[in-house]
Design a protein around this motif. Structure first.
Motif, mmCIF file in Angstrom:
data_model
loop_
_atom_site.group_PDB
_atom_site.id
_atom_site.type_symbol
_atom_site.label_atom_id
_atom_site.label_comp_id
_atom_site.label_asym_id
_atom_site.label_seq_id
_atom_site.Cartn_x
_atom_site.Cartn_y
_atom_site.Cartn_z
ATOM 1 N N SER A 255 0.876 -1.371 -0.006
ATOM 2 C CA SER A 255 0.052 0.092 0.072
ATOM 3 C C SER A 255 0.799 1.082 -0.065
ATOM 4 O O SER A 255 1.994 1.095 0.471
ATOM 5 C CB SER A 255 -1.183 0.095 1.255
ATOM 6 N N ARG A 290 -4.792 6.953 -1.693
ATOM 7 C CA ARG A 290 -4.270 5.550 -1.383
ATOM 8 C C ARG A 290 -4.193 4.420 -2.273
ATOM 9 O O ARG A 290 -5.349 4.297 -2.813
ATOM 10 C CB ARG A 290 -4.788 5.127 -0.062
ATOM 11 N N THR A 292 -3.685 0.153 -3.159
ATOM 12 C CA THR A 292 -3.307 -1.338 -2.529
ATOM 13 C C THR A 292 -2.994 -2.166 -3.596
ATOM 14 O O THR A 292 -3.647 -2.034 -4.768
ATOM 15 C CB THR A 292 -4.279 -1.679 -1.662
#
Length: 332
Positions: A255, A290, A292
């Motif tokens: 991440s 973000r 991932t």
């Protein structure tokens, strides 16, 4: 190093995955193959009669000789392969337009069109001859050896600011929307002194006087064995790496927070033990913020590897690597 077999990605939907199997390239291009579709295309109204179109510079082979910009199905602009942004002018106010970009190589082969992007021009203002105020308190700093962060205070205008134009010396190199007061300029050279100014533009195409100049010198910056910038600029931040076990196999879970750039980051490279193992390529525009990603690394417990990631920036160059993390399968 153990070869990593990539079984799948669990990340934001339309992500395409290419496996490089520890090599730095994807193999040589076939003879006669045209350029690929430009990625990261964006469009934003610059005034009531203009739209600023920008895309990520294509890299690799075949090399791009020029880009063609289309409004709908009509070609409206052509620029050299060294440029990756353009202003489309003589548009109608209060109108929604769709744009796409195609790349053409030196042999004349035309690649497929990019994803279409849309922009709506604002309404025209009657008898507006007053330009916006001059942007004040401009500032900036290097962001690694190949980029710079710029900022300024908001200009005022009786009808509202539609966009800000960024100049490098006397050359306009970028535009951002009127709601922005900061941007990142990429594609700079290490160890080079630059001068930037900002001008405000309203919907009637009245342009302010230039801000005071911001002078920035990019650091020389060390380079890794592949010649890529390893400074702190434009690196993914808050990088984390863990492992998990499922059905008797181990997976590496990554991440990170994406670098803040103008444009779209469409590709990432992941390295294990400082060797490339896979590239992540978007099949659609990724959401900001973000990120991932998870991939298969084998069935062996106690396997320790160092992992890091870097982004391909909108100008076609690689950004800096993230912080390197060490992970061991079978350990939290």
């Amino acid at each position: 190093m153990r070869r990593v077999l990539l079984r799948g990605a669990v990340v934001w939907g339309a992500l395409l995955t290419m496996v490089s199997c520890g090599l730095t390239g994807q193999g040589s291009d076939e003879d006669g193959r045209p350029p690929g579709a430009p990625a990261g295309v964006t469009a934003a109204a610059g005034s009531a009669t203009s739209v600023h179109v920008m895309w990520n510079r294509a890299s690799g082979k075949p090399e791009v000789a020029r880009y063609e910009v289309y409004r709908g199905t009509t070609k409206v602009k052509e620029v050299p392969g060294s440029e990756y942004m353009v202003d489309i002018t003589r548009l109608k106010p209060s109108t929604r337009y769709a744009f796409s970009v195609r790349a053409r190589d030196a042999d004349g082969r035309l690649g497929p069109p990019s994803e279409r992007v849309r922009a709506t021009t604002p309404a025209a203002t009657a008898a507006d001859a007053r330009p916006p105020s001059r942007p004040q308190r401009p500032g900036g700093k290097p962001a690694g050896s190949r980029a710079a962060q710029l900022s300024w205070t908001r200009s005022t205008d009786d009808q509202g600011v539609a966009s800000y134009d960024i100049y490098q010396g006397s050359t306009k190199i970028h535009s951002v929307g009127g709601a922005q007061t900061a941007t990142v300029v990429t594609g700079l050279r290490p160890g080079t002194r630059y001068s930037f100014t900002v001008r405000a533009r309203d919907a009637a195409d009245n342009v302010s006087s230039a801000s005071e100049a911001v002078r920035i010198t990019t650091p020389a910056g060390p380079a890794d064995t592949k010649g890529s910038d390893t400074g702190t600029g434009m690196a993914p931040s808050a990088f984390r790496a863990t492992t998990h076990r499922k059905d008797g196999a181990y997976y590496l879970d990554l991440s990170w927070t994406q670098p803040q750039v103008d444009g779209v980051i469409a590709e990432y490279q992941i390295q294990l033990d400082r060797k490339p193992v896979t590239s992540l390529v978007w099949g659609a525009t990724p959401p900001p913020g973000r990120a991932t990603y998870s991939f298969y690394v084998g069935r062996e417990a106690g396997l320790t590897q160092r992992v890091r990631i870097r982004a391909k920036l909108p100008d076609g160059t690689w950004g800096a690597f993230s912080t390197e993390r060490t992970v061991t399968t079978g350990q939290p």
